[in-house]
Design a protein around this motif. Structure first.
Motif, PDB file in Angstrom:
ATOM      1  N   VAL A 151       0.854  -1.190   0.000  1.00  0.00           N
ATOM      2  CA  VAL A 151       0.000   0.000   0.000  1.00  0.00           C
ATOM      3  C   VAL A 151       0.886   1.235   0.000  1.00  0.00           C
ATOM      4  CG1 VAL A 151      -1.826  -1.221   1.241  1.00  0.00           C
ATOM      5  CG2 VAL A 151      -0.213   0.199   2.524  1.00  0.00           C
ATOM      6  N   ASN A 152       0.302   2.348  -0.406  1.00  0.00           N
ATOM      7  CA  ASN A 152       1.066   3.599  -0.510  1.00  0.00           C
ATOM      8  C   ASN A 152       1.093   4.409   0.772  1.00  0.00           C
ATOM      9  OD1 ASN A 152      -0.271   3.075  -3.382  1.00  0.00           O
ATOM     10  ND2 ASN A 152       1.680   4.091  -3.680  1.00  0.00           N
ATOM     11  N   SER A 153      -0.002   4.324   1.533  1.00  0.00           N
ATOM     12  CA  SER A 153      -0.066   5.089   2.775  1.00  0.00           C
ATOM     13  C   SER A 153      -1.151   4.513   3.677  1.00  0.00           C
ATOM     14  CB  SER A 153      -0.340   6.575   2.504  1.00  0.00           C
ATOM     15  OG  SER A 153      -1.579   6.748   1.847  1.00  0.00           O
ATOM     16  N   ILE A 154      -1.162   4.992   4.925  1.00  0.00           N
ATOM     17  CA  ILE A 154      -2.119   4.539   5.936  1.00  0.00           C
ATOM     18  C   ILE A 154      -2.904   5.742   6.435  1.00  0.00           C
ATOM     19  CG2 ILE A 154      -2.365   3.432   8.202  1.00  0.00           C
ATOM     20  CD1 ILE A 154       0.310   2.065   7.703  1.00  0.00           C
ATOM     21  N   ALA A 155      -4.187   5.507   6.683  1.00  0.00           N
ATOM     22  CA  ALA A 155      -5.047   6.582   7.187  1.00  0.00           C
ATOM     23  C   ALA A 155      -5.808   6.113   8.417  1.00  0.00           C
ATOM     24  CB  ALA A 155      -6.034   7.017   6.111  1.00  0.00           C
ATOM     25  N   ALA A 156      -6.175   7.042   9.268  1.00  0.00           N
ATOM     26  CA  ALA A 156      -7.075   6.717  10.369  1.00  0.00           C
ATOM     27  C   ALA A 156      -8.395   6.263   9.766  1.00  0.00           C
ATOM     28  CB  ALA A 156      -7.283   7.943  11.253  1.00  0.00           C
ATOM     29  N   PRO A 157      -9.091   5.326  10.408  1.00  0.00           N
ATOM     30  CA  PRO A 157     -10.340   4.809   9.831  1.00  0.00           C
ATOM     31  C   PRO A 157     -11.331   5.880   9.394  1.00  0.00           C
ATOM     32  CG  PRO A 157      -9.693   3.494  11.717  1.00  0.00           C
ATOM     33  CD  PRO A 157      -8.740   4.655  11.675  1.00  0.00           C
ATOM     34  N   ASP A 158     -11.470   6.921  10.194  1.00  0.00           N
ATOM     35  CA  ASP A 158     -12.452   7.958   9.851  1.00  0.00           C
ATOM     36  C   ASP A 158     -11.930   8.957   8.820  1.00  0.00           C
ATOM     37  OD1 ASP A 158     -10.584   9.117  11.509  1.00  0.00           O
ATOM     38  OD2 ASP A 158     -12.042  10.179  12.761  1.00  0.00           O
ATOM     39  N   GLU A 159     -10.689   8.785   8.391  1.00  0.00           N
ATOM     40  CA  GLU A 159     -10.098   9.677   7.393  1.00  0.00           C
ATOM     41  C   GLU A 159      -9.814   8.966   6.068  1.00  0.00           C
ATOM     42  OE1 GLU A 159      -6.584  11.258   9.182  1.00  0.00           O
ATOM     43  OE2 GLU A 159      -7.673  12.463  10.661  1.00  0.00           O
ATOM     44  N   LEU A 160     -10.073   7.659   6.014  1.00  0.00           N
ATOM     45  CA  LEU A 160      -9.716   6.869   4.838  1.00  0.00           C
ATOM     46  C   LEU A 160     -10.388   7.389   3.570  1.00  0.00           C
ATOM     47  CD1 LEU A 160      -8.330   4.422   3.534  1.00  0.00           C
ATOM     48  CD2 LEU A 160     -10.302   3.039   4.246  1.00  0.00           C
ATOM     49  N   GLU A 161     -11.689   7.555   3.614  1.00  0.00           N
ATOM     50  CA  GLU A 161     -12.426   7.996   2.419  1.00  0.00           C
ATOM     51  C   GLU A 161     -11.939   9.355   1.940  1.00  0.00           C
ATOM     52  OE1 GLU A 161     -17.043   8.579   0.858  1.00  0.00           O
ATOM     53  OE2 GLU A 161     -16.642   7.822   2.879  1.00  0.00           O
ATOM     54  N   GLU A 162     -11.700  10.253   2.874  1.00  0.00           N
ATOM     55  CA  GLU A 162     -11.231  11.596   2.529  1.00  0.00           C
ATOM     56  C   GLU A 162      -9.849  11.543   1.872  1.00  0.00           C
ATOM     57  OE1 GLU A 162     -10.017  15.786   4.798  1.00  0.00           O
ATOM     58  OE2 GLU A 162     -11.161  14.247   5.851  1.00  0.00           O
ATOM     59  N   ARG A 163      -8.968  10.695   2.412  1.00  0.00           N
ATOM     60  CA  ARG A 163      -7.616  10.572   1.868  1.00  0.00           C
ATOM     61  C   ARG A 163      -7.637   9.987   0.452  1.00  0.00           C
ATOM     62  NH1 ARG A 163      -3.554   9.668   5.699  1.00  0.00           N
ATOM     63  NH2 ARG A 163      -2.258   8.952   3.963  1.00  0.00           N
ATOM     64  N   VAL A 164      -8.469   8.987   0.258  1.00  0.00           N
ATOM     65  CA  VAL A 164      -8.578   8.380  -1.073  1.00  0.00           C
ATOM     66  C   VAL A 164      -9.136   9.385  -2.072  1.00  0.00           C
ATOM     67  CG1 VAL A 164      -9.749   6.605  -2.435  1.00  0.00           C
ATOM     68  CG2 VAL A 164      -8.780   6.021  -0.212  1.00  0.00           C
ATOM     69  N   GLN A 165     -10.150  10.119  -1.654  1.00  0.00           N
ATOM     70  CA  GLN A 165     -10.761  11.124  -2.518  1.00  0.00           C
ATOM     71  C   GLN A 165      -9.755  12.209  -2.893  1.00  0.00           C
ATOM     72  OE1 GLN A 165     -13.720  10.841  -3.793  1.00  0.00           O
ATOM     73  NE2 GLN A 165     -13.958  12.834  -4.789  1.00  0.00           N
ATOM     74  N   ALA A 166      -8.943  12.626  -1.932  1.00  0.00           N
ATOM     75  CA  ALA A 166      -7.940  13.669  -2.198  1.00  0.00           C
ATOM     76  C   ALA A 166      -6.916  13.186  -3.224  1.00  0.00           C
ATOM     77  CB  ALA A 166      -7.251  14.064  -0.899  1.00  0.00           C
ATOM     78  N   LEU A 167      -6.461  11.937  -3.081  1.00  0.00           N
ATOM     79  CA  LEU A 167      -5.491  11.383  -4.024  1.00  0.00           C
ATOM     80  C   LEU A 167      -6.123  11.248  -5.411  1.00  0.00           C
ATOM     81  CD1 LEU A 167      -2.719  10.164  -4.622  1.00  0.00           C
ATOM     82  CD2 LEU A 167      -3.603   7.956  -3.810  1.00  0.00           C
ATOM     83  N   ALA A 168      -7.355  10.745  -5.446  1.00  0.00           N
ATOM     84  CA  ALA A 168      -8.046  10.577  -6.724  1.00  0.00           C
ATOM     85  C   ALA A 168      -8.252  11.928  -7.416  1.00  0.00           C
ATOM     86  CB  ALA A 168      -9.386   9.882  -6.510  1.00  0.00           C
ATOM     87  N   THR A 169      -8.598  12.951  -6.642  1.00  0.00           N
ATOM     88  CA  THR A 169      -8.820  14.287  -7.194  1.00  0.00           C
ATOM     89  C   THR A 169      -7.530  14.865  -7.763  1.00  0.00           C
ATOM     90  OG1 THR A 169     -10.633  14.707  -5.632  1.00  0.00           O
ATOM     91  CG2 THR A 169      -9.600  16.639  -6.656  1.00  0.00           C
ATOM     92  N   LEU A 170      -6.432  14.662  -7.055  1.00  0.00           N
ATOM     93  CA  LEU A 170      -5.133  15.145  -7.522  1.00  0.00           C
ATOM     94  C   LEU A 170      -4.783  14.521  -8.873  1.00  0.00           C
ATOM     95  CD1 LEU A 170      -2.398  16.611  -7.080  1.00  0.00           C
ATOM     96  CD2 LEU A 170      -1.633  14.577  -5.839  1.00  0.00           C
ATOM     97  N   ILE A 171      -4.939  13.197  -8.976  1.00  0.00           N
ATOM     98  CA  ILE A 171      -4.577  12.505 -10.211  1.00  0.00           C
ATOM     99  C   ILE A 171      -5.559  12.829 -11.331  1.00  0.00           C
ATOM    100  CG2 ILE A 171      -4.284  10.224 -11.264  1.00  0.00           C
ATOM    101  CD1 ILE A 171      -3.366   9.232  -8.499  1.00  0.00           C
ATOM    102  N   ALA A 172      -6.838  12.982 -10.986  1.00  0.00           N
ATOM    103  CA  ALA A 172      -7.854  13.277 -11.992  1.00  0.00           C
ATOM    104  C   ALA A 172      -7.621  14.623 -12.663  1.00  0.00           C
ATOM    105  CB  ALA A 172      -9.247  13.249 -11.362  1.00  0.00           C
TER     106      ALA A 172
END
Length: 265
Positions: free
Chosen positions: A184-205
């Motif tokens: 995996v590329n990084s680790i997130a707190a459970p309540d921050e996982l969706e936000e972190r994934v969305q931020a990465l996806a938005t950056l690449i998009a």
């Protein structure tokens, strides 16, 4: 089995989100789910308005691998399940390869367990962010079924000895161990996982889709070549990429110190 909404597909802007939706079965990869995921990756891979795909799951687990109850039920067939086993493994391999060859970057959002073919699914994605509570394992050896197909994706993502340790012992790796080994590329707190994934996806998009397509294909192709072959191949890819309108625009925007206006967006 009710296959309606077995995988939920949603789109927000240029990001498509696929959600495994068999929480009662720990999102086991039944034949129906394998077929639906493949269908969606082909569809989204061709969709002009989609630039990035994320894969998440409902319930307490990301994916527990193949549906062992479904496989066991097939043993009642006249051939003791052989034809069903062959179809299941072939369609699983087809799905994993479709993820790799999909022209859009694919990001896994992993929580809970990702075991056997579930671990294979994570390894097949281009990027992965894991919740701190995530666990990764290829435990087939514990039930007399070596994780041979998950081994393909796993061994292409983590160091050889780590892959062999997971395959031979069946022991689970923590999110931290998965990070250290490159699964995996990084680790997130459970309540921050969706936000972190969305931020990465938005950056690449926000990058030029044509450039992402060219780069992703080249990455996987050169990875299987010798050093000299890889340089010959990627030099040609760079030339072809330079001829793309987005490369012309991107370089000009850099020189002029402005944001690029991607024609392929």
């Amino acid at each position: 089995m009710n296959t309606k909404n077995i995988v939920i597909s949603e789109q927000q802007g240029a990001i498509a989100k696929l959600t495994l939706n068999r929480p009662e079965a720990r999102n086991g990869l039944s034949l129906a789910m394998l077929e639906k995921l493949y269908e969606l990756f082909v569809e989204l891979g061709a969709a002009k308005g989609v630039h990035v795909i994320t894969v998440a799951a409902n319930g307490p687990a990301f994916c527990a691998g193949h549906d062992l109850k479904e496989l066991t039920a097939a043993r009642a067939n006249d051939d003791r399940g052989r034809a069903f086993f062959e179809e299941t493994m072939a369609k699983c391999a087809r799905l994993m390869q479709a993820i790799v060859t999909c022209p859009k970057p694919v990001i896994a959002s992993v929580h809970g367990i990702a075991t056997a073919a579930g671990c294979q699914l994570v390894a097949s994605c281009d990027l992965a962010i894991a919740s701190k509570n995530a666990l990764f394992a290829t435990p087939g050896v514990n039930i007399g079924l070596f994780c041979s197909t998950p081994m393909v994706a796993l061994s292409r993502n983590v160091p050889r000895k780590k892959a062999m340790e997971m395959l031979l012992t069946g022991n689970a790796a923590s999110a931290e161990e998965a990070l250290q080994s490159g699964l995996v590329n990084s680790i997130a707190a459970p309540d921050e996982l969706e936000e972190r994934v969305q931020a990465l996806a938005t950056l690449i998009a926000g990058k030029a889709p044509a450039t992402l397509r060219i780069g992703k294909e080249a990455f996987y192709r050169q990875n299987e070549m010798s050093l000299s072959e890889a340089y010959v191949y990627t030099a040609d890819v760079m030339v072809q990429n330079m001829m793309e309108p987005d490369a012309k625009e991107g370089i000009q925007a850099f020189i002029e110190k402005r944001a690029p206006n991607w024609g392929s967006l």
